[in-house]
Write a protein that holds these residues in place. Structure first.
Motif, mmCIF file in Angstrom:
data_model
loop_
_atom_site.group_PDB
_atom_site.id
_atom_site.type_symbol
_atom_site.label_atom_id
_atom_site.label_comp_id
_atom_site.label_asym_id
_atom_site.label_seq_id
_atom_site.Cartn_x
_atom_site.Cartn_y
_atom_site.Cartn_z
ATOM 1 N N UNK A 50 -24.740 58.704 98.093
ATOM 2 C CA UNK A 50 -23.829 58.485 96.960
ATOM 3 C C UNK A 50 -22.551 57.769 97.360
ATOM 4 N N UNK A 51 -22.692 56.593 97.900
ATOM 5 C CA UNK A 51 -21.515 55.825 98.296
ATOM 6 C C UNK A 51 -21.557 54.464 97.634
ATOM 7 N N UNK A 52 -20.385 53.977 97.259
ATOM 8 C CA UNK A 52 -20.296 52.633 96.704
ATOM 9 C C UNK A 52 -20.302 51.581 97.804
ATOM 10 N N UNK A 53 -20.010 52.013 99.020
ATOM 11 C CA UNK A 53 -20.001 51.096 100.150
ATOM 12 C C UNK A 53 -21.426 50.883 100.662
ATOM 13 N N UNK A 54 -21.630 49.752 101.320
ATOM 14 C CA UNK A 54 -22.920 49.518 101.953
ATOM 15 C C UNK A 54 -22.934 50.306 103.255
ATOM 16 N N UNK A 55 -23.828 51.273 103.353
ATOM 17 C CA UNK A 55 -23.902 52.147 104.515
ATOM 18 C C UNK A 55 -25.258 51.981 105.170
ATOM 19 N N UNK A 56 -25.253 51.832 106.471
ATOM 20 C CA UNK A 56 -26.498 51.775 107.223
ATOM 21 C C UNK A 56 -26.732 53.150 107.832
ATOM 22 N N UNK A 57 -27.612 53.926 107.204
ATOM 23 C CA UNK A 57 -27.872 55.278 107.705
ATOM 24 C C UNK A 57 -28.916 55.276 108.823
ATOM 25 N N UNK A 58 -29.431 54.121 109.181
ATOM 26 C CA UNK A 58 -30.398 53.940 110.263
ATOM 27 C C UNK A 58 -31.675 54.753 110.056
ATOM 28 N N UNK A 59 -31.980 55.074 108.806
ATOM 29 C CA UNK A 59 -33.247 55.724 108.500
ATOM 30 C C UNK A 59 -33.254 57.231 108.596
ATOM 31 N N UNK A 60 -32.083 57.863 108.790
ATOM 32 C CA UNK A 60 -32.053 59.324 108.874
ATOM 33 C C UNK A 60 -30.776 59.868 108.243
ATOM 34 N N UNK A 61 -30.957 60.932 107.452
ATOM 35 C CA UNK A 61 -29.847 61.682 106.865
ATOM 36 C C UNK A 61 -30.155 63.153 107.105
ATOM 37 N N UNK A 62 -29.175 63.881 107.644
ATOM 38 C CA UNK A 62 -29.353 65.289 107.950
ATOM 39 C C UNK A 62 -28.328 66.090 107.160
ATOM 40 N N UNK A 63 -28.798 67.065 106.412
ATOM 41 C CA UNK A 63 -27.892 67.967 105.704
ATOM 42 C C UNK A 63 -27.634 69.166 106.605
#
Length: 140
Positions: free
Chosen positions: A73-86
């Motif tokens: 949920x960001x307006x910026x272009x973010x490169x999460x590199x294929x992984x998000x950890x909660x």
């Protein structure tokens, strides 16, 4: 390893204390930290294929790029590199306990009014490189 493929109906845990870490280095550090409580791990298929060894102990949900963008949920272009950890926040120590455990050889850094996460990250990485292993971050 429990692997849930293409389950894009998953939602973040309804806990206002949890937050997201994204990017390979941040995610790997969280996964390798025994003090860190992992809630969910969301990865792209390509990331999963290249990093199965690292994810073997975890329940991983393979999702698509749109799902990752939605949860960040960001307006910026973010490169999460294929992984998000909660994750849940790490337990904080109070300063009295830290001082009690302080030896004369410990090096301590105290950070105050650091508002940019990139600056904080650079300071922390530099601190570790110079053998500072106790960092106090002051909060309001």
């Amino acid at each position: 390893m429990k692997r849930n493929k293409n389950k894009t109906n998953n939602h973040l845990v309804n806990n206002s204390k949890s937050y997201l870490l994204y990017g390979k280095h941040s995610a790997v550090a969280a996964l390798n930290n025994p003090r860190r409580k992992i809630i969910n791990i969301y990865v792209l298929e390509e990331f999963f294929t290249k990093n199965q060894y690292m994810l073997a102990k975890h329940n991983v949900q393979i999702v698509n790029n749109d799902f990752l963008k939605k949860i960040i949920q960001s307006n910026e272009k973010i490169n999460c590199q294929g992984i998000v950890v909660e994750v849940m926040p790490l337990e904080t120590l109070n300063i009295e306990n830290m001082i009690e455990k302080h030896s004369t050889h410990d090096r301590i850094i105290i950070l105050d009014h650091i508002t940019n996460p990139q600056n904080a990250g650079a300071i922390i990485r530099s601190a570790v490189a110079f053998n500072f292993f106790k960092i106090i971050i002051l909060s309001d």
